[in-house]
Design a protein around this motif. Structure first.
Motif, PDB file in Angstrom:
ATOM      1  N   ASN A  76      -0.004   2.368  10.244  1.00 41.68           N
ATOM      2  CA  ASN A  76      -0.818   2.449   9.033  1.00 41.68           C
ATOM      3  C   ASN A  76       0.030   2.776   7.811  1.00 41.68           C
ATOM      4  O   ASN A  76      -0.271   2.341   6.701  1.00 41.68           O
ATOM      5  N   SER A  77       1.072   3.561   8.010  1.00 37.82           N
ATOM      6  CA  SER A  77       2.014   3.900   6.941  1.00 37.82           C
ATOM      7  C   SER A  77       3.410   3.490   7.397  1.00 37.82           C
ATOM      8  O   SER A  77       3.802   3.781   8.542  1.00 37.82           O
TER       9      SER A  77
ATOM     10  N   LYS B 276      -2.681   2.289  -4.232  1.00 39.12           N
ATOM     11  CA  LYS B 276      -3.676   2.823  -3.309  1.00 39.12           C
ATOM     12  C   LYS B 276      -4.849   1.864  -3.147  1.00 39.12           C
ATOM     13  O   LYS B 276      -5.442   1.414  -4.122  1.00 39.12           O
TER      14      LYS B 276
ATOM     15  N   THR C 262      -2.538  -2.632   5.962  1.00 35.95           N
ATOM     16  CA  THR C 262      -1.097  -2.601   6.241  1.00 35.95           C
ATOM     17  C   THR C 262      -0.840  -2.814   7.724  1.00 35.95           C
ATOM     18  O   THR C 262       0.046  -3.588   8.115  1.00 35.95           O
TER      19      THR C 262
ATOM     20  N   ARG D 255       0.828  -1.213   0.000  1.00 34.76           N
ATOM     21  CA  ARG D 255       0.000   0.000   0.000  1.00 34.76           C
ATOM     22  C   ARG D 255       0.859   1.259   0.000  1.00 34.76           C
ATOM     23  O   ARG D 255       1.915   1.334   0.657  1.00 34.76           O
ATOM     24  N   SER D 256       0.379   2.269  -0.702  1.00 36.95           N
ATOM     25  CA  SER D 256       1.037   3.574  -0.713  1.00 36.95           C
ATOM     26  C   SER D 256       0.326   4.563   0.198  1.00 36.95           C
ATOM     27  O   SER D 256       0.883   5.605   0.545  1.00 36.95           O
ATOM     28  N   ASP D 257      -0.924   4.227   0.595  1.00 36.74           N
ATOM     29  CA  ASP D 257      -1.721   5.124   1.432  1.00 36.74           C
ATOM     30  C   ASP D 257      -1.744   4.611   2.872  1.00 36.74           C
ATOM     31  O   ASP D 257      -1.346   3.482   3.158  1.00 36.74           O
ATOM     32  N   GLY D 258      -2.206   5.442   3.795  1.00 38.58           N
ATOM     33  CA  GLY D 258      -2.365   5.016   5.184  1.00 38.58           C
ATOM     34  C   GLY D 258      -3.426   3.937   5.254  1.00 38.58           C
ATOM     35  O   GLY D 258      -4.577   4.179   4.881  1.00 38.58           O
ATOM     36  N   SER D 259      -3.065   2.760   5.731  1.00 42.79           N
ATOM     37  CA  SER D 259      -3.921   1.593   5.545  1.00 42.79           C
ATOM     38  C   SER D 259      -4.037   0.724   6.786  1.00 42.79           C
ATOM     39  O   SER D 259      -3.032   0.333   7.372  1.00 42.79           O
TER      40      SER D 259
END
Length: 344
Positions: A186-187, A197, A164, A157-161
């Motif tokens: 998250n990141s 994303k 993740t 993931r590239s976004d706050g997840s």
């Protein structure tokens, strides 16, 4: 008699109109439960006329938007910690609404059965230590399987997840190197990988790239017809994610009254080890900004429905139904919702 009927009908219509006066609610956050939420909210609109607009923008964005009070509710796959909540303007309640599993999905042409993965192998792939599918560590736990010797393309993931967070939470429990070098959030500062994303973005990278691996919520793997592997649990068994093994991860776990709990790496022999609850977040007292009591009641009604009648849509869409004890604690929390200090 006719006059009485007419008055009664008028009263009924007035009551229905009042109940439907608040016809829209907004939410944003986790992509993990989005396929389920889409179905739930469509069915809820059919039943009540209330429109729920939920934006699948990632758990990090959901946490941010609820703290900024730009949505009625946020969605997150990891419950916010006290540290994460300290800058919120008032008390936020977090309740689980469903369960899911994060799976290692991959694109390896020609394979006919799911691969096995250990936590160490997954950690080493995402640490950049295992670079090809022909690595001896992968071959050792997949005896007799001919795996194409492709280079591994790591998707993340590239976004706050929240997905993740759940994946990293599991890896930190099974790999001391992951815990010390990357950690849980998250990141993350990823050692390797191609960023995308949302769960749908990671699934897209895997689907279009032979040799790719990515962590996604099980429903996204199934929707995209991606192969995904069995993961060794704490009891040493290789478990393929499914509704039953995901739900089993919550059994025997002490659920605190605030419902914030990690259920990764369960000790149960029948549990899938990368399982998690997905949460909805809202303010305990709903009187803020220009919010009306009708909005507050509409939100409470929606969340109450998600915890009860809405649960019927979970398993058909490859999510876990909330265990009865978890749903009961979530309902207790929901019942603490107030408007200007008055219980709703």
């Amino acid at each position: 008699m006719k006059k009485t009927f007419t008055v009664g009908l008028a009263l009924a219509l007035t009551t229905l109109s009042a109940a439907s006066a608040q016809t829209s609610l907004t939410g944003a956050g986790a992509s993990f439960p989005y396929p389920l939420y889409s179905k739930m909210f469509a069915e809820y609109k059919k039943a009540t006329g209330v429109d729920v607009n939920y934006q699948s923008v990632g758990s990090g964005a959901g946490q941010k938007q609820i703290k900024e009070r730009t949505v009625d509710f946020g969605g997150s796959d990891n419950a916010m910690t006290d540290e994460m909540l300290k800058d919120a303007p008032a008390k936020i309640i977090q309740i689980p609404t469903t369960m899911g599993g994060v799976v290692p999905a991959y694109n390896l042409p020609g394979l006919t059965k799911p691969l096995n993965f250990t936590g160490k192998v997954l950690a080493d792939i995402y640490l950049g230590k295992i670079k090809t599918w022909g690595d001896p560590a992968i071959a050792k736990i997949n005896a007799g399987v001919t795996i194409p010797p492709l280079p591994i393309t790591v998707a993340r993931r590239s976004d706050g997840s929240g997905t993740t967070y759940v994946f990293a939470d599991y890896l930190a429990k099974v790999s001391s190197e992951w815990k010390s070098k990357v950690g849980v959030a998250n990141s993350l500062q990823w050692p390797v990988g191609t960023g995308a994303k949302g769960n749908d973005g990671v699934a897209g990278v895997v689907k279009s790239t032979p040799g790719a691996i990515g962590y996604v919520e099980m429903a996204y793997a199934k929707q995209n017809k991606l192969a995904y592997g069995a993961v060794q649990n704490r009891a040493g068994k290789y478990i393929l994610a499914d509704n039953g093994p995901i739900a089993n991860a919550a059994l025997g776990v002490v659920i605190p009254n605030d419902t914030r709990v990690s259920i990764t790496n369960s000790a149960r022999a029948d549990a899938y080890p990368i399982s998690a609850f997905s949460y909805v977040m809202f303010y305990q007292d709903q009187k803020y900004g220009n919010r009306t009591e009708a909005q507050a009641k509409a939100l409470k009604n929606l969340l109450g429905w998600m915890l009860s009648s809405g649960q019927q849509y979970a398993e058909p869409l490859d999510y876990g139904k909330l265990p009865a004890n978890v749903a009961a604690k979530a309902k207790n929390l929901l019942n603490t919702m107030t408007y200007g200090g008055k219980k709703l």
